[in-house]
Design an enzyme around this catalytic site. Structure first.
Site, PDB file in Angstrom:
ATOM      1  NE  ARG A 160      37.441  31.691 -38.100  1.00 14.52           N
ATOM      2  CZ  ARG A 160      38.749  31.838 -37.955  1.00 14.52           C
ATOM      3  NH1 ARG A 160      39.317  31.687 -36.773  1.00 14.52           N
ATOM      4  NH2 ARG A 160      39.504  32.146 -38.981  1.00 14.52           N
ATOM      5  NE  ARG A 171      41.176  30.510 -42.753  1.00 14.24           N
ATOM      6  CZ  ARG A 171      40.585  29.850 -41.745  1.00 14.24           C
ATOM      7  NH1 ARG A 171      39.499  29.138 -41.969  1.00 14.24           N
ATOM      8  NH2 ARG A 171      41.084  29.908 -40.541  1.00 14.24           N
TER       9      ARG A 171
END
Ligand code: AMP
Length: 215
Positions: A160, A171
């Site tokens: 990803r 994140r």
């Protein structure tokens, strides 16, 4: 069976939700997968989401709330679901509460996946996913039998865009600031169960089953 799988990125929510949803005969509702599908299809939502997801920030609440409202109104979600990646903010949790009330439904529980930060970093930066069935592998701790090929369906494995170390760190910060407050929110409603998310996948799955059946 109406459940939320809650936890930081890399905690194993998707892996466990996929298997348990199959076992329980309910849909796995992954907002991350829904957004990635929109990105791949090049829809207006996908174009907006792509920019945001690449940075590791959250897509705006109104967008996500609209998406989940449409999804939970589909017939296959009428008798249950596992939410994976939603809600991620208090505003999303409040909107979900209103939506379920409108639908005459209520949550059965929230399972929190407890995993230490160094392990999250290790898992995410080494993660490889199948483009077709989304099964997760890890370059060192769970490699596929043939490099780049999914053991389950033969699909192509990929990394990803947001699993680079810099984006993963961002994140995790977003999770700590915006999503971790949901632990108190659901604890206060008597819905939260914590499961240790480190160890063998099968052992964690059994712990979730026991936690859910015990409720
Ligand atoms: P995930 O696959 O759950 O790790 O989600 C990947 C990315 O999609 C996140 O970093 C966000 O940019 C976006 N995303 C997924 N679910 C949500 C949500 N409930 N609220 C806001 N953004 C989301």
């Amino acid at each position: 069976m109406r459940l939320i799988f809650l936890g930081p990125p890399g905690a194993g929510k998707g892996t466990q939700a996929r298997e348990l949803a199959r076992e329980w005969g309910v849909p796995q509702v992954s907002t991350g997968d829904m957004l990635r599908e929109a990105v791949a299809a090049g829809t207006p939502l996908g174009r907006e989401a792509k920019r945001i997801m690449e940075t590791g920030a959250l897509v705006p609440d109104e967008v996500m709330i609209g998406l989940i409202a449409d999804r939970l109104r589909q017939p296959d979600a009428a008798s249950g679901f596992i939410l994976d990646g939603f809600p991620r903010t208090i505003a999303q949790a409040e909107a979900l509460e209103r939506l379920l009330k409108d639908l005459g439904q209520s949550l059965d529980g929230v399972v929190f996946f407890d995993v230490a930060e160094p392990e999250l970093l290790r898992r995410l930066t080494g993660r490889r996913l199948c483009r077709q069935c989304q099964t997760a592998f890890h370059v060192t701790s769970a490699p596929p039998q043939r490099e780049g090929v999914c053991d389950r369906c033969g699909g192509e494995l990929y990394q990803r865009d947001d699993d680079s170390e810099a984006t993963v760190r961002h994140r995790l910060g977003v999770y700590a600031r915006q999503t971790a407050p949901l632990l108190d929110y659901y604890r206060g409603r008597g819905l939260l169960t914590s499961v240790k998310g480190e160890g063998a996948i099968g052992t964690i799955r059994e712990a979730i089953q026991r936690a859910v059946e015990g409720r």
